[in-house]
Design a protein around this motif. Sequence first.
Motif, PDB file in Angstrom:
ATOM      1  N   SER A   1       0.868  -1.034   0.025  1.00 53.86           N
ATOM      2  CA  SER A   1       0.079   0.220   0.125  1.00 53.86           C
ATOM      3  C   SER A   1       0.879   1.160   0.153  1.00 53.86           C
ATOM      4  CB  SER A   1      -0.865  -0.042   1.265  1.00 53.86           C
ATOM      5  OG  SER A   1      -1.690   1.217   1.397  1.00 53.86           O
ATOM      6  N   VAL A   2       0.642   1.919  -0.807  1.00 51.32           N
ATOM      7  CA  VAL A   2       1.484   3.398  -1.154  1.00 51.32           C
ATOM      8  C   VAL A   2       0.634   4.647  -1.152  1.00 51.32           C
ATOM      9  CG1 VAL A   2       1.821   3.000  -3.445  1.00 51.32           C
ATOM     10  CG2 VAL A   2       3.386   4.326  -2.234  1.00 51.32           C
ATOM     11  N   GLN A   3       0.954   5.697  -0.861  1.00 56.52           N
ATOM     12  CA  GLN A   3       0.318   6.967  -0.922  1.00 56.52           C
ATOM     13  C   GLN A   3       0.315   7.601  -2.355  1.00 56.52           C
ATOM     14  OE1 GLN A   3      -1.855   8.367   1.416  1.00 56.52           O
ATOM     15  NE2 GLN A   3      -1.537   6.480   2.428  1.00 56.52           N
ATOM     16  N   PRO A   4      -0.850   8.202  -2.799  1.00 59.19           N
ATOM     17  CA  PRO A   4      -0.774   8.787  -4.191  1.00 59.19           C
ATOM     18  C   PRO A   4       0.344   9.529  -4.382  1.00 59.19           C
ATOM     19  CG  PRO A   4      -2.923   8.865  -3.383  1.00 59.19           C
ATOM     20  CD  PRO A   4      -1.922   8.566  -2.091  1.00 59.19           C
TER      21      PRO A   4
ATOM     22  N   GLN B   1       8.892  -0.668 -12.374  1.00 52.93           N
ATOM     23  CA  GLN B   1       9.085   0.422 -11.380  1.00 52.93           C
ATOM     24  C   GLN B   1       7.907   1.120 -11.592  1.00 52.93           C
ATOM     25  OE1 GLN B   1      11.367   1.230  -8.941  1.00 52.93           O
ATOM     26  NE2 GLN B   1      10.193   3.034  -8.566  1.00 52.93           N
ATOM     27  N   MET B   2       7.180   1.667 -10.489  1.00 54.46           N
ATOM     28  CA  MET B   2       6.156   2.404 -10.685  1.00 54.46           C
ATOM     29  C   MET B   2       6.172   3.655  -9.888  1.00 54.46           C
ATOM     30  SD  MET B   2       3.107  -0.415 -10.311  1.00 54.46           S
ATOM     31  CE  MET B   2       3.506  -0.931  -8.531  1.00 54.46           C
ATOM     32  N   ASN B   3       6.082   4.815 -10.602  1.00 53.38           N
ATOM     33  CA  ASN B   3       6.343   6.083  -9.925  1.00 53.38           C
ATOM     34  C   ASN B   3       5.182   7.015 -10.221  1.00 53.38           C
ATOM     35  OD1 ASN B   3       8.990   5.354  -9.596  1.00 53.38           O
ATOM     36  ND2 ASN B   3       9.680   6.284 -11.245  1.00 53.38           N
ATOM     37  N   SER B   4       4.717   8.074  -9.352  1.00 52.48           N
ATOM     38  CA  SER B   4       3.721   8.939  -9.461  1.00 52.48           C
ATOM     39  C   SER B   4       2.401   8.131  -9.304  1.00 52.48           C
ATOM     40  CB  SER B   4       3.763   9.607 -10.720  1.00 52.48           C
ATOM     41  OG  SER B   4       5.005  10.430 -10.663  1.00 52.48           O
ATOM     42  N   LEU B   5       2.392   7.159  -8.555  1.00 54.66           N
ATOM     43  CA  LEU B   5       1.198   6.298  -8.429  1.00 54.66           C
ATOM     44  C   LEU B   5      -0.118   6.888  -8.279  1.00 54.66           C
ATOM     45  CD1 LEU B   5       2.801   3.292  -6.552  1.00 54.66           C
ATOM     46  CD2 LEU B   5       1.506   2.991  -8.715  1.00 54.66           C
TER      47      LEU B   5
ATOM     48  N   ALA C   1      -4.246   1.043  -8.387  1.00 53.10           N
ATOM     49  CA  ALA C   1      -4.513   0.119  -7.597  1.00 53.10           C
ATOM     50  C   ALA C   1      -5.338  -1.021  -8.248  1.00 53.10           C
ATOM     51  CB  ALA C   1      -5.501   0.663  -6.531  1.00 53.10           C
ATOM     52  N   ALA C   2      -4.505  -2.212  -8.053  1.00 50.43           N
ATOM     53  CA  ALA C   2      -5.136  -3.539  -8.561  1.00 50.43           C
ATOM     54  C   ALA C   2      -4.175  -4.560  -8.084  1.00 50.43           C
ATOM     55  CB  ALA C   2      -5.035  -3.337 -10.240  1.00 50.43           C
ATOM     56  N   MET C   3      -4.471  -5.933  -8.697  1.00 53.38           N
ATOM     57  CA  MET C   3      -3.770  -6.863  -8.474  1.00 53.38           C
ATOM     58  C   MET C   3      -2.859  -7.054  -9.624  1.00 53.38           C
ATOM     59  SD  MET C   3      -2.969  -9.359  -6.479  1.00 53.38           S
ATOM     60  CE  MET C   3      -4.473 -10.163  -5.538  1.00 53.38           C
TER      61      MET C   3
ATOM     62  N   TRP D   1       1.250 -17.505 -16.035  1.00 52.81           N
ATOM     63  CA  TRP D   1       0.832 -16.270 -15.101  1.00 52.81           C
ATOM     64  C   TRP D   1       1.473 -16.566 -14.208  1.00 52.81           C
ATOM     65  CZ3 TRP D   1      -1.796 -12.256 -16.930  1.00 52.81           C
ATOM     66  CH2 TRP D   1      -2.763 -12.416 -18.003  1.00 52.81           C
ATOM     67  N   GLY D   2       1.770 -15.467 -13.251  1.00 51.45           N
ATOM     68  CA  GLY D   2       2.115 -15.583 -11.741  1.00 51.45           C
ATOM     69  C   GLY D   2       0.959 -15.438 -10.967  1.00 51.45           C
ATOM     70  N   GLN D   3       1.019 -15.611  -9.723  1.00 57.86           N
ATOM     71  CA  GLN D   3      -0.204 -15.600  -8.816  1.00 57.86           C
ATOM     72  C   GLN D   3      -0.582 -14.276  -8.567  1.00 57.86           C
ATOM     73  OE1 GLN D   3       2.817 -15.719  -7.692  1.00 57.86           O
ATOM     74  NE2 GLN D   3       3.085 -14.434  -6.037  1.00 57.86           N
ATOM     75  N   GLY D   4       0.131 -13.127  -8.783  1.00 58.71           N
ATOM     76  CA  GLY D   4      -0.545 -11.820  -8.588  1.00 58.71           C
ATOM     77  C   GLY D   4       0.067 -11.267  -7.255  1.00 58.71           C
ATOM     78  N   THR D   5       0.331  -9.919  -7.239  1.00 55.98           N
ATOM     79  CA  THR D   5       0.760  -9.229  -5.898  1.00 55.98           C
ATOM     80  C   THR D   5      -0.071  -7.807  -6.203  1.00 55.98           C
ATOM     81  OG1 THR D   5       2.670  -8.316  -4.850  1.00 55.98           O
ATOM     82  CG2 THR D   5       2.772  -7.973  -7.263  1.00 55.98           C
ATOM     83  N   GLN D   6      -0.702  -7.547  -4.868  1.00 58.58           N
ATOM     84  CA  GLN D   6      -1.308  -6.559  -4.698  1.00 58.58           C
ATOM     85  C   GLN D   6      -0.882  -5.345  -4.535  1.00 58.58           C
ATOM     86  OE1 GLN D   6      -5.098  -6.989  -4.829  1.00 58.58           O
ATOM     87  NE2 GLN D   6      -5.061  -4.632  -4.646  1.00 58.58           N
ATOM     88  N   VAL D   7      -1.585  -4.180  -5.210  1.00 59.69           N
ATOM     89  CA  VAL D   7      -0.914  -2.802  -4.997  1.00 59.69           C
ATOM     90  C   VAL D   7      -2.135  -1.937  -4.667  1.00 59.69           C
ATOM     91  CG1 VAL D   7       0.049  -0.818  -6.303  1.00 59.69           C
ATOM     92  CG2 VAL D   7       1.108  -3.098  -6.926  1.00 59.69           C
ATOM     93  N   THR D   8      -2.243  -1.280  -3.628  1.00 63.63           N
ATOM     94  CA  THR D   8      -3.164  -0.295  -3.074  1.00 63.63           C
ATOM     95  C   THR D   8      -2.412   0.836  -3.052  1.00 63.63           C
ATOM     96  OG1 THR D   8      -4.010  -2.283  -1.707  1.00 63.63           O
ATOM     97  CG2 THR D   8      -4.605  -0.092  -1.099  1.00 63.63           C
ATOM     98  N   VAL D   9      -3.481   1.953  -3.671  1.00 58.00           N
ATOM     99  CA  VAL D   9      -3.175   3.271  -3.578  1.00 58.00           C
ATOM    100  C   VAL D   9      -4.371   3.932  -3.058  1.00 58.00           C
ATOM    101  CG1 VAL D   9      -2.238   5.289  -4.775  1.00 58.00           C
ATOM    102  CG2 VAL D   9      -1.669   2.956  -5.529  1.00 58.00           C
ATOM    103  N   PRO D  10      -4.745   4.152  -1.634  1.00 60.41           N
ATOM    104  CA  PRO D  10      -5.653   4.906  -1.407  1.00 60.41           C
ATOM    105  C   PRO D  10      -6.120   6.230  -1.992  1.00 60.41           C
ATOM    106  CG  PRO D  10      -4.002   5.010   0.109  1.00 60.41           C
ATOM    107  CD  PRO D  10      -3.366   4.069  -0.749  1.00 60.41           C
ATOM    108  N   SER D  11      -7.320   6.479  -2.088  1.00 60.65           N
ATOM    109  CA  SER D  11      -7.780   8.010  -2.470  1.00 60.65           C
ATOM    110  C   SER D  11      -7.785   8.852  -1.665  1.00 60.65           C
ATOM    111  CB  SER D  11      -8.930   7.693  -3.444  1.00 60.65           C
ATOM    112  OG  SER D  11      -9.885   7.269  -2.854  1.00 60.65           O
TER     113      SER D  11
END
Length: 126
Positions: free
Chosen positions: A11-14, A82-86, A91-93, A116-126
């Motif tokens: 989980s990462v901030q916007p 590498q994900m910047n400026s999220l 937010a997604a799997m 396919w991989g099993q997935g990893t969750q990315v959360t970006v709260p609004s």
Amino acid sequence: QVPLVESGGDSVQPGGSLRLSCRYSEYTSRLACMGWFRQAPGKEREGVATIRPSIMSKYYSDAVKGRFTISEDSARTTLYLQMNSLKPEDAAMYYCAAVSDGSRCRAMMPRDVTFWGQGTQVTVPS
């Protein structure tokens, strides 16, 4: 042996950054291209970024172009995103994927994926 194993979701901030990793076998590394998909609740799985090492090409969806970077280590055992400026809409799997047909790398669709991989969750709260 599981072909693809992702890690790095969090989980990462916007506005923040995150790096996803995907480890894969030597066999998997011989496939034509590797990439990342994502799927948010209630939405279809969509391609995010693809790398085709044989011609040193990278492709990105319009939604992430300029913010995300796909790369592969020199040993060709780990794929990165590498994900910047999220943004909250990021937010997604996130799924790592491998495709055997090189002609599908630029516009990789879920139906093109070999592993396919099993997935990893990315959360970006609004």
